[in-house]
Design a protein around this motif. Structure first.
Motif, PDB file in Angstrom:
ATOM      1  N   LEU A 130       0.831  -1.205   0.000  1.00 31.76           N
ATOM      2  CA  LEU A 130       0.000   0.000   0.000  1.00 31.76           C
ATOM      3  C   LEU A 130       0.864   1.254   0.000  1.00 31.76           C
ATOM      4  O   LEU A 130       0.531   2.250  -0.667  1.00 31.76           O
ATOM      5  N   LEU A 131       1.965   1.234   0.739  1.00 30.39           N
ATOM      6  CA  LEU A 131       2.878   2.381   0.737  1.00 30.39           C
ATOM      7  C   LEU A 131       3.361   2.673  -0.674  1.00 30.39           C
ATOM      8  O   LEU A 131       3.415   3.837  -1.103  1.00 30.39           O
ATOM      9  N   THR A 132       3.694   1.625  -1.409  1.00 30.65           N
ATOM     10  CA  THR A 132       4.174   1.798  -2.786  1.00 30.65           C
ATOM     11  C   THR A 132       3.108   2.452  -3.651  1.00 30.65           C
ATOM     12  O   THR A 132       3.397   3.357  -4.453  1.00 30.65           O
ATOM     13  N   GLN A 133       1.857   2.010  -3.493  1.00 34.86           N
ATOM     14  CA  GLN A 133       0.764   2.597  -4.276  1.00 34.86           C
ATOM     15  C   GLN A 133       0.584   4.078  -3.957  1.00 34.86           C
ATOM     16  O   GLN A 133       0.510   4.917  -4.859  1.00 34.86           O
TER      17      GLN A 133
ATOM     18  N   ASP B  22      -0.061  12.318   6.333  1.00 38.47           N
ATOM     19  CA  ASP B  22       1.167  11.529   6.219  1.00 38.47           C
ATOM     20  C   ASP B  22       0.838  10.040   6.316  1.00 38.47           C
ATOM     21  O   ASP B  22      -0.108   9.641   6.985  1.00 38.47           O
ATOM     22  N   VAL B  23       1.635   9.231   5.638  1.00 35.90           N
ATOM     23  CA  VAL B  23       1.396   7.784   5.606  1.00 35.90           C
ATOM     24  C   VAL B  23       2.462   7.082   6.440  1.00 35.90           C
ATOM     25  O   VAL B  23       3.661   7.241   6.194  1.00 35.90           O
ATOM     26  N   LEU B  24       2.010   6.316   7.426  1.00 36.42           N
ATOM     27  CA  LEU B  24       2.921   5.501   8.243  1.00 36.42           C
ATOM     28  C   LEU B  24       2.706   4.040   7.877  1.00 36.42           C
ATOM     29  O   LEU B  24       1.583   3.549   7.909  1.00 36.42           O
ATOM     30  N   ALA B  25       3.766   3.364   7.514  1.00 36.18           N
ATOM     31  CA  ALA B  25       3.683   1.949   7.133  1.00 36.18           C
ATOM     32  C   ALA B  25       4.684   1.145   7.947  1.00 36.18           C
ATOM     33  O   ALA B  25       5.732   1.661   8.359  1.00 36.18           O
TER      34      ALA B  25
END
Length: 723
Positions: free
Chosen positions: A300-303, A360-363
């Motif tokens: 999902l981070l990659t997307q 912000d995205v946390l993975a």
């Protein structure tokens, strides 16, 4: 013919009494006689003239067509020869494998299942096809022989009607039929089971009974178009059950026309697909989220990062990827077990998430690694500030299973688009930076770019030393006088923050104020400035020095609903009147939520404080909004004063600002005035006050007090009014 039959009978009896060679000879005579008899018999009638018979070549084109085929399908032989057999197929049968050519694949004779064919008149009929390959003398296939027989109806119209009604009633799909006025006239038991509405509750109502309110007007228009005959519509709709629960449904909507072609009814077939959606959601979650922490995974981070890169290229914005590796988790796992280390990982995820913005995205990546995608940052240096903040959240011990556990971390940072324009490159560069950081003794975080590393180090150095400056008393206030353009007297001053560094001397505010804004230190600095200004005013009052109002700058970060209370507390602590303090704000504050800002401003004005809009003209505030804000003073930015009175554009802007402020009954202060020509031009325009090196640069508190005691005035030349 009778004589031949009698001779055949005699030969048959003789053969029965003989044996050996004599019997063989007699049978040969009998066979010869039977052959002659067969040839002499009249031909039996050929039933092929009544059966539908056609011949096709190897690709399906008609080569022969008999009378029976003409009677069955309505086409003459002349019309069909050279036509492809697909002419007889229904329109919705597609162009897949031809039933008539199946026997070729099977290598011989075949009888198909029952199929539908279209006659010349357009009628659809059911036929049974008997297929046989046509072979040449060498045994090679040259075509196909097809016999077709129409199947008789096996059900009467009444039986069909009963069967269809039973199928509808017993169907697992909900059935909803409306009349031309869109009133429900029929439902089946599945409708009741799915929606909860009994027939008495649904009949006579409209399909709005199930409307959820989720879909927009455009979507509803497409559905209604299908109901009005625009063609069948298939899709997914969110419906509402009788109990108010929303549910997803797969729906087909079609219109029914009468013999005149008018729409008489509309029918909808729908299925509850909640179970399928739930399963799909579970699969999506398994594919895109970490099972332990519930955070997005690498997939999902990659997307999301890929989408952000596309947007960044279009808008020319910056973003960053921060990769964090947690230390000591292996030791915790070996000592206390996986359950404890897993709980620590979950708590780390919660802390990191809490420290980030919503956008912000946390993975969580594999093992002990996390990644943060900062999809939009104003400056590249901000990525280092965020990384430092995230690492700081790990400093406090984690309490798990009655254990106080300490972890630490390192961070690698890569910035786009400078460090890479695709996701895989950014991830690789972030890992490179992280590996360097883990090997470094000094740095807890490193940028992939060496230039950014140096800038980050300088940024962190300033932040650290600025925090010490607050504790060590290295900060002080200078005061720049404001002078009346009518009297030349000092009518106020602006308190300006200065930092006397023990090694570097006076540090420019242009160096440390941006760092303070970015790190949040501006809140501590702002509180210190207000406290020190009030303390100094109290000291001057105790020395019987009459002071004009002192202006204090406010950051947009300080401007919240508690600001009036905080200021009132400081004023009360030093017994300073609100009229002795003016607050200066910048245009960046006005672009925030206007209603909330106006309410706070009104509260400050009600306390008796003046509000000045600093650096006017350099921001993006709407002039239409300006009249709504309770501003008492407008300050013309020095960038518009420098070119006066020679630069035509600067003159026009200054003239417009003064005119507007006069119309709004606001006081006008010009900043950065350095020459008498600038002063005279501004005075001629009607500007009220000036502030700049023409009169005085910012000075320490003692020097400003001396100016007041000595009555220092600005020389206004011939235009100076009498004292």
């Amino acid at each position: 013919m009778r004589e031949i039959l009698e001779r055949c009978l005699a030969l048959s009896q003789r053969a029965a009494q003989q044996s050996g060679a004599a019997q063989s000879a007699t049978l040969e005579q009998l066979a010869s006689l039977l052959g002659a008899t067969r040839d002499a018999m009249p031909a039996a009638p050929d039933s092929s003239s009544d059966a539908a018979l056609m011949q096709l070549d190897l690709v399906g084109y008609v080569t022969e067509w008999n009378e029976g085929a003409q009677q069955l399908f309505g086409y003459s032989a002349a019309e069909m020869r050279g036509q492809h057999v697909l002419l007889l197929y229904p329109d919705d049968d597609g162009d897949g494998a031809l039933d008539e050519l199946v026997a070729q694949a099977d290598g011989g004779y075949s009888t198909t299942a029952e199929v539908q064919r279209r006659t010349k008149s357009g009628e659809l009929i059911w036929v049974q096809l008997d297929l046989r390959l046509r072979l040449d003398d060498s045994g090679e296939a040259v075509g196909m022989e097809v016999r077709a027989r129409k199947l008789a109806d096996v059900l009467s119209p009444a039986d069909k009607l009963t069967l269809h009604a039973r199928i509808i009633e017993d169907s697992d799909q909900g059935v909803l039929i409306t009349d031309a006025r869109e009133r429900i006239v029929s439902i089946n038991s599945a409708f009741t089971r799915i929606t909860g509405y009994q027939p008495a509750e649904a009949l006579g109502k409209t399909p709005d009974l199930l409307r959820s309110g989720v879909h927009d007007a455009e979507f509803r228009a497409r559905v209604r178009a299908a109901m009005h005959g625009a063609g069948a519509w298939r899709g997914e709709i969110i419906g509402r059950r009788k109990n108010g629960e929303l549910f997803p449904q797969s729906v087909t909507i079609s219109a029914v026309r009468d013999v005149q072609g008018r729409i008489s009814h509309t029918f909808s077939l729908f299925s509850d697909i909640s179970v399928h959606k739930d399963a799909e959601a579970r699969m999506q979650r398994m594919a895109n989220y970490d099972a332990l922490t519930g955070l997005p995974n690498l997939c999902l981070l990659t997307q999301l990062l890929g989408q952000a890169l596309t947007e960044a290229r279009r808008s020319q914005e910056h973003g960053a990827l921060v990769m964090i590796e947690i230390s000591r988790l292996g030791t915790i796992s070996d000592t206390l077990g996986h359950e404890v280390s897993n709980e620590v990982l979950c708590e780390i995820g919660r802390r990191l998430r809490h420290a980030l913005r919503e956008a912000d995205v946390l993975a969580r990546l594999d093992g002990h690694k996390f990644a943060v995608a900062l999809l939009h940052i104003e400056k590249r240096e901000h990525a280092g500030i965020v990384a430092q903040k995230l690492l700081a959240t790990l400093a406090e011990p984690f309490v798990v299973a009655h254990h106080q556990l300490q972890v630490s971390g390192h961070a690698g940072i890569t910035v786009y688009p400078e460090d890479g324009s695709d996701v895989s490159t950014l991830i690789r560069h972030a890992e490179v930076a992280l590996n360097k950081a883990t090997r470094s003794i000094e740095a807890g975080l490193l940028f992939y770019s060496e230039e950014m590393n140096q800038r980050a180090k300088e940024h962190m150095r300033i932040e650290g030393e600025l925090r010490q400056a607050l504790l060590n008393g290295e900060l002080l206030l200078y005061y720049q006088p404001k002078v009346s353009l009518r009297s030349g007297r000092i009518v106020g001053a602006e308190a300006l923050l200065r930092w006397r560094h023990p090694v570097r001397g006076l540090v420019s505010p242009g160096v440390f104020i941006p760092v303070a804004e970015e790190t949040g230190l501006i809140l501590d600095l702002g509180s210190w400035v207000l406290e020190e200004a009030c303390r100094q005013i109290r000291e001057w009052q105790d020395a019987n020095l009459i002071m004009p109002p002192i202006a204090v700058n406010l950051s947009a970060r300080q401007f919240d609903s508690k600001l009036p209370q905080r200021i009132a507390a400081v004023l009360e602590r030093y017994s300073v009147q609100p009229e002795q303090i003016n607050l200066e704000i910048t245009e960046s504050l006005l672009v925030r939520g206007a209603d909330a800002v106006i309410a706070i401003m009104n509260e400050l004005r009600a306390m008796g404080m003046g509000l000045a809009l600093d650096d006017f003209g350099t921001g993006y505030s709407s002039l239409a909004y300006l009249k709504k804000f309770p501003i008492s003073t407008l300050k013309i930015d020095r960038s518009f004063v420098i070119g006066l009175p020679h630069e035509e554009n600067d003159c026009a802007i200054a003239r417009a600002i003064v005119t507007m402020a006069q119309q709004l009954r606001q006081e006008i202060v010009a900043e950065g005035v350095e020459t008498a020509e600038q002063m005279n031009f501004l005075r001629e325009l009607g500007c009220d006050q000036l502030q700049g090196y023409l009169f005085s640069q910012p000075v320490p508190a003692a020097d400003f007090a001396s100016m007041l005691r000595d009555g220092k005035r600005l020389t206004l030349g011939a235009r100076l009014p009498p004292a």
